[in-house]
Design a protein around this motif. Sequence first.
Motif, mmCIF file in Angstrom:
data_model
loop_
_atom_site.group_PDB
_atom_site.id
_atom_site.type_symbol
_atom_site.label_atom_id
_atom_site.label_comp_id
_atom_site.label_asym_id
_atom_site.label_seq_id
_atom_site.Cartn_x
_atom_site.Cartn_y
_atom_site.Cartn_z
ATOM 1 N N THR A 1 0.863 -0.764 0.310
ATOM 2 C CA THR A 1 -0.406 0.030 0.101
ATOM 3 C C THR A 1 0.853 1.211 -0.305
ATOM 4 O O THR A 1 2.155 0.975 0.001
ATOM 5 C CB THR A 1 -0.708 0.366 1.450
ATOM 6 O OG1 THR A 1 0.284 0.043 2.350
ATOM 7 C CG2 THR A 1 -1.607 -0.905 1.209
ATOM 8 N N SER B 1 -4.006 -1.405 7.973
ATOM 9 C CA SER B 1 -5.032 -1.115 6.144
ATOM 10 C C SER B 1 -3.743 -1.726 5.318
ATOM 11 O O SER B 1 -4.315 -2.992 4.032
ATOM 12 C CB SER B 1 -3.803 0.363 5.560
ATOM 13 O OG SER B 1 -5.778 1.254 6.315
ATOM 14 N N GLU C 1 -1.968 2.112 8.720
ATOM 15 C CA GLU C 1 -0.991 1.997 8.415
ATOM 16 C C GLU C 1 -0.962 0.102 7.616
ATOM 17 O O GLU C 1 -1.176 -0.025 6.945
ATOM 18 C CB GLU C 1 0.234 2.591 7.607
ATOM 19 C CG GLU C 1 -0.254 4.819 7.614
ATOM 20 C CD GLU C 1 -0.828 4.424 6.082
ATOM 21 O OE1 GLU C 1 -1.084 3.753 6.100
ATOM 22 O OE2 GLU C 1 -1.394 5.338 5.753
ATOM 23 N N GLU D 1 -5.173 -5.663 5.747
ATOM 24 C CA GLU D 1 -6.670 -5.624 4.468
ATOM 25 C C GLU D 1 -6.412 -5.835 2.877
ATOM 26 O O GLU D 1 -6.443 -6.469 2.360
ATOM 27 C CB GLU D 1 -6.939 -4.498 5.093
ATOM 28 C CG GLU D 1 -7.799 -4.993 6.806
ATOM 29 C CD GLU D 1 -8.287 -2.985 6.908
ATOM 30 O OE1 GLU D 1 -8.747 -3.623 7.732
ATOM 31 O OE2 GLU D 1 -8.341 -2.084 6.106
ATOM 32 N N TYR D 2 -5.262 -4.827 2.702
ATOM 33 C CA TYR D 2 -4.935 -5.206 1.335
ATOM 34 C C TYR D 2 -4.760 -6.653 0.597
ATOM 35 O O TYR D 2 -4.662 -7.633 -0.395
ATOM 36 C CB TYR D 2 -4.291 -3.649 1.046
ATOM 37 C CG TYR D 2 -3.639 -4.148 -0.253
ATOM 38 C CD1 TYR D 2 -4.689 -3.690 -1.942
ATOM 39 C CD2 TYR D 2 -2.748 -4.635 -0.934
ATOM 40 C CE1 TYR D 2 -4.548 -3.404 -3.186
ATOM 41 C CE2 TYR D 2 -2.392 -4.384 -2.287
ATOM 42 C CZ TYR D 2 -3.204 -3.792 -3.150
ATOM 43 O OH TYR D 2 -3.072 -3.675 -4.294
#
Length: 280
Positions: free
Chosen positions: A120, A181, A178, A184-185
């Motif tokens: 990300t 995130s 972060e 999750e990605y």
Amino acid sequence: MPTRRAVTGRSREPRARFAEELRLLRTARGHSLRQLGDRLGWDWSLFGKMEKGETVGGPEVVQALDTHYGTPGLLLALWELAVSDKTQFKERYRRYMALESEATSLWHFAVSVLPGLLQTPGYARGVLAAGGLKEPELTQQVEARMGRRELLEGADAPPFRTILSEAVLRTPLHDLGEWRSQLEYLAEMGRRDEVTIQVLPFSAGPFGLDSTDVWFLRLTGGRTVAYTENAYRGELIEADGPVERLQRAYDAVRDLALSPAESLKFILRMLEEVRCDPST
């Protein structure tokens, strides 16, 4: 034999100096590339690429050449200068990137950092900043890395497999938001048909790729090339013999890794642990 120039870090072209010395030593012995390959047990085409400056090889082959030619330490010193040449590193990386964009399939092993194709923006920024990158180059590199992710988008995206050492998932960003995130990605990408993510748990024990990230690219026509990298340098490997040895090591690691389904569950457990962190 022509007089050698002194070994010096001030040479304008360390890689060319290394390649020249290899040619001088071989031709002085009157050996062909095939004869050299037969004597040392490496694919002769590797020596041809080294003499053309297309690759510098690895330390093992350079040490073998030093022993063969009776030049203890000379070639290894020149090799160290060649691999530390930042200009040549950028050229090799650009060639790798060009090959990556043409690959029909990709597979990868990560020692401590997620592959750029699965990062990300927040993760990429954290990793690059930790490596000492400053603005404005930091933002430029993050944007470039995000541009690479387009390779996995669209109907014609090539199949991509990555094996992640558990250490990758046990090394969070300082910014836990972060990091959530990113996890999750990663879970989202792991559910895609053309992306395979496996986790190599600590319980697997010692393995053959414990110090180097490695990429494999299958190119049109069936040829495979490899790219190895660590925090200090990267090396594009195109000779069949070394690539095959790396592939065998990769296959052994894959046999030790969790299945894709088990790996997705592992990532989701990591995500739950971060969500439950009392400091968030």
